[in-house]
Write a protein that holds these residues in place. Structure first.
Motif, PDB file in Angstrom:
ATOM      1  N   SER A  44       0.880  -0.987  -0.209  1.00  0.00           N
ATOM      2  CA  SER A  44       0.122   0.313   0.005  1.00  0.00           C
ATOM      3  C   SER A  44       1.245   1.428   0.130  1.00  0.00           C
ATOM      4  N   LYS A  45       0.743   2.100  -0.907  1.00  0.00           N
ATOM      5  CA  LYS A  45       1.270   3.319  -1.340  1.00  0.00           C
ATOM      6  C   LYS A  45       2.022   3.866  -1.455  1.00  0.00           C
ATOM      7  N   CYS A  46       2.797   2.425  -2.184  1.00  0.00           N
ATOM      8  CA  CYS A  46       3.805   2.326  -2.902  1.00  0.00           C
ATOM      9  C   CYS A  46       3.852   3.212  -4.353  1.00  0.00           C
ATOM     10  N   THR A  47       4.287   3.572  -5.041  1.00  0.00           N
ATOM     11  CA  THR A  47       4.228   4.322  -6.276  1.00  0.00           C
ATOM     12  C   THR A  47       4.962   4.238  -7.334  1.00  0.00           C
ATOM     13  N   ILE A  48       4.375   4.013  -8.311  1.00  0.00           N
ATOM     14  CA  ILE A  48       5.070   3.403  -9.911  1.00  0.00           C
ATOM     15  C   ILE A  48       4.783   4.075 -10.873  1.00  0.00           C
ATOM     16  N   ARG A  49       6.079   4.948 -11.067  1.00  0.00           N
ATOM     17  CA  ARG A  49       5.434   5.909 -12.206  1.00  0.00           C
ATOM     18  C   ARG A  49       5.388   5.495 -13.721  1.00  0.00           C
ATOM     19  N   GLY A  50       5.121   4.833 -13.995  1.00  0.00           N
ATOM     20  CA  GLY A  50       5.119   4.251 -16.047  1.00  0.00           C
ATOM     21  C   GLY A  50       4.731   5.426 -16.326  1.00  0.00           C
ATOM     22  N   ASP A  51       4.203   6.578 -16.414  1.00  0.00           N
ATOM     23  CA  ASP A  51       4.032   7.995 -17.092  1.00  0.00           C
ATOM     24  C   ASP A  51       4.668   8.863 -17.091  1.00  0.00           C
ATOM     25  N   LEU A  52       5.766   8.287 -16.941  1.00  0.00           N
ATOM     26  CA  LEU A  52       6.925   8.972 -17.351  1.00  0.00           C
ATOM     27  C   LEU A  52       8.084   8.176 -18.019  1.00  0.00           C
ATOM     28  N   ARG A  53       7.780   7.822 -19.301  1.00  0.00           N
ATOM     29  CA  ARG A  53       9.105   7.915 -20.476  1.00  0.00           C
ATOM     30  C   ARG A  53       8.583   8.281 -22.076  1.00  0.00           C
ATOM     31  N   ARG A  54       9.844   7.448 -22.307  1.00  0.00           N
ATOM     32  CA  ARG A  54      10.032   8.572 -23.911  1.00  0.00           C
ATOM     33  C   ARG A  54       9.076   8.283 -24.111  1.00  0.00           C
ATOM     34  N   ALA A  55       9.376   9.432 -25.410  1.00  0.00           N
ATOM     35  CA  ALA A  55       8.071   9.652 -26.382  1.00  0.00           C
ATOM     36  C   ALA A  55       8.622   9.608 -27.612  1.00  0.00           C
ATOM     37  N   GLY A  56       7.811   9.205 -28.961  1.00  0.00           N
ATOM     38  CA  GLY A  56       7.914   8.396 -29.791  1.00  0.00           C
ATOM     39  C   GLY A  56       7.709   7.288 -30.219  1.00  0.00           C
ATOM     40  N   PRO A  57       7.857   7.016 -31.525  1.00  0.00           N
ATOM     41  CA  PRO A  57       7.066   5.710 -32.086  1.00  0.00           C
ATOM     42  C   PRO A  57       7.636   4.011 -31.973  1.00  0.00           C
ATOM     43  N   THR A  58       8.923   4.312 -30.500  1.00  0.00           N
ATOM     44  CA  THR A  58       8.887   2.636 -30.514  1.00  0.00           C
ATOM     45  C   THR A  58       8.933   3.150 -29.156  1.00  0.00           C
TER      46      THR A  58
END
Length: 188
Positions: A44-58
């Motif tokens: 609980s209350k662990c944060t995982i930031r998958g929204d922060l990623r390199r933009a681009g076609p791959t």
């Protein structure tokens, strides 16, 4: 040392087909960019930031987490970032198998190998690399871009330093401990 049983409310956790147990009270952003290998516990209350990623076609996952990992309460996992030639980019955070991240720790590493234990209240700086079979003591602050060699015990900081070496049996011990911890994480 015997691992104690830890109970949880079944209604507070989501269990996936691959055996991951994810707290409904954790903060997971960008779940489509997060890969959990299986049998991982996200407390609980662990944060995982998958929204922060390199933009681009791959399309590449922002956070990759192996099997039999434990992500402690109030811990934060976010991909490392840097500006290169005027372009701000995030890079993937890769975590191996049998990794235990303690309560209230912040991880921005490039990679964490397998069979690693990170204590409570630790900070792992951007683009740090922790090799296999390491023990990061409680409260350690690992500077950005640091490479921690295999079988190291790291403490103190900032910056944390290698204070001793672990025996060759570390892999078996940490693997058994992580499997035991998962097996003894049971519903009430």
């Amino acid at each position: 040392m015997e691992t104690p049983y830890t109970t949880y409310k079944k209604s507070e956790f989501i269990e996936t087909d691959t055996g991951n147990k994810v707290s409904r009270r954790s903060l997971i952003s960008g779940s489509q960019n997060i890969v959990l290998g299986g049998k991982t516990i996200v407390h609980s209350k662990c944060t995982i930031r998958g929204d922060l990623r390199r933009a681009g076609p791959t399309h590449q996952a922002a956070v990759l987490i192996g099997r039999f990992c434990s992500l402690g309460p109030l811990s934060v996992l976010r991909p490392p970032y840097k500006t290169y030639k005027g372009v701000f980019s995030y890079y993937p955070l890769k975590i191996g198998d049998h990794v235990d991240i303690g309560e209230n720790s912040v991880i921005e590493a490039a990679s964490i190998g397998s069979y690693v234990v990170i204590g409570k209240n630790c900070v792992v700086g951007r683009f740090a690399i922790i090799k296999d079979c390491c023990l990061i003591e409680d409260g350690a602050v690992i500077a950005p871009n640091t490479v921690v060699p295999p079988f190291s015990v790291v403490a103190g900081g900032p910056p944390a330093k290698v204070v001793s070496q672990l025996p060759e049996s570390t892999q078996e011990v940490f693997e058994a401990r992580s499997k035991d911890k998962y097996a003894k994480f049971v519903p009430e």
